[in-house]
Scaffold this active site. Structure first.
Site, PDB file in Angstrom:
ATOM      1  CE  LYS A  25      -3.913  -2.328   2.116  1.00 38.51           C
ATOM      2  NZ  LYS A  25      -4.884  -2.509   3.207  1.00 38.51           N
ATOM      3  CG  ASP A  54      -9.889   0.224   5.088  1.00 42.08           C
ATOM      4  OD1 ASP A  54      -9.632  -0.333   4.004  1.00 42.08           O
ATOM      5  OD2 ASP A  54      -9.138   0.199   6.080  1.00 42.08           O
ATOM      6  CD  GLN A  76      -3.686  -4.087   6.349  1.00 41.89           C
ATOM      7  OE1 GLN A  76      -3.891  -3.023   5.773  1.00 41.89           O
ATOM      8  NE2 GLN A  76      -3.940  -5.243   5.769  1.00 41.89           N
TER       9      GLN A  76
END
Ligand code: L34
Length: 298
Positions: A54, A121, A98
């Site tokens: 990422k 997200d 994460q």
């Protein structure tokens, strides 16, 4: 006949090139590009691998990127304070924590703390609610489902009126992709069935699917004989099934027996190189969208 392979790696290239172009224009016009912070707690090898990808991708498209790694034993209070700092940082358009988090941290509390407008997200209840409502209400779509839908559309698979079967009911993939495919719009308008561990006739449902989306996290769960000839198969599983002795890298396997399934399916995504790379591309797209909205450019 062998199935057409839907390559996430190839589609990602196209998307990232589009994003890079827009970032350059944004910098010229507004004096800054999108900003993303990735917060990784602890040192799970899978999470390190995904977060590293990422960060690399964000830098490659010209984002301002902060890699904020935290120790496994960070307290929940300190993590919440960190999120608050980035919520109030005007150079940051997207905050990604994460998952999974260590057991002593309540991940729901953490996800709820991210400002919905920076929640790239789309895991915050506000963004989950917006997804459910659909249409103009949506600010961000969750990255993996958005990547799946993009692959379906770009592969030329007809979704309107199609039978879609989703294997798995997680908050990250199963539930949102099912809702997205059932809604009105491009790459949607499908008839959707969700199946899971308590489903009586898993094979029977899968066999009806024109589009089979598998997100169960069980290697080789879907047998080749469960696939309708010509169907589009999207394999979301990224299972670490061993280690390559020579390279020291994890051996990855999907939820579908790819080698056999590709002889039956019409189109199929590989693992690796399928949905995973698309997830990361869509994270970049969401961060760009966030910056554009903040700057009044969208
Ligand atoms: N907050 N946590 C948050 N957001 C997410 O969207 C994720 N997810 C899942 C795990 N936790 C998260 C991811 O990023 C899964 N996931 C993810 C992202 C990328 C890849 C796989 C899963 C990926 O790029 N996979 C590569 C192989 C990478 C490797 O070699 O390890 C592939 O080709 O499938």
């Amino acid at each position: 006949m062998t199935a057409e392979i839907i390559s996430g790696t190839e589609i990602r290239k196209e998307i990232l090139a589009e994003i890079k172009q827009e970032v350059e224009e944004m910098k010229a016009k507004y004096g800054r590009g999108p900003g993303l912070v990735t917060i990784l707690v602890g040192s799970s090898p899978a999470s390190i691998s995904y977060v590293t990808l990422k960060v690399k991708t964000a830098l490659s498209v010209g984002f301002h990127e902060i890699q904020d790694d935290q120790p496994e034993d960070i307290s929940e209070a300190d993590l919440l304070a960190l999120i608050d700092k980035y919520n109030n940082d005007p150079t940051i358009d997207g905050i990604l924590v994460q998952l999974p988090l260590p057991k002593h941290i309540d991940d729901k509390k953490v996800l709820d703390a991210i400002h919905p407008d920076k929640d790239v997200d789309a895991f915050h209840p506000v963004n989950v609610g917006r997804l459910m409502i659909g249409g103009d209400a949506v600010r961000f779509l969750p990255c993996t489902p958005a990547g799946i839908q993009e692959m379906i559309v770009r592969s030329g698979t007809e979704t309107s009126g199609a039978e879609v079967v989703v294997v798995g009911r997680s908050n990250i993939v199963g539930k949102p992709i099912a809702m997205m495919m059932a809604q009105k719009g491009i790459g949607a308008n499908a008839t959707v069935t969700i199946v899971h561990t308590r489903t009586k006739d898993l094979a029977g449902h899968c066999k009806r699917a024109d589009i089979l989306i598998v997100a169960a996290g069980v290697p080789d769960l879907v047998k080749p004989e469960w696939i309708k000839p010509g169907a589009t198969v999207i394999d979301v599983g990224v299972n670490r099934v061993g280690m390559n002795e020579k390279t020291g890298k994890a051996i990855l396997k999907g939820d579908v027996d790819f080698e056999k399934a590709k002889e039956i399916a019409g189109k199929i995504t590989p693992v690796p190189g399928g949905v995973g790379p698309m997830t990361i591309a869509m994270l970049m797209k969401n961060t760009l969208t966030s910056a554009k909205k903040t700057l009044g450019a969208a």
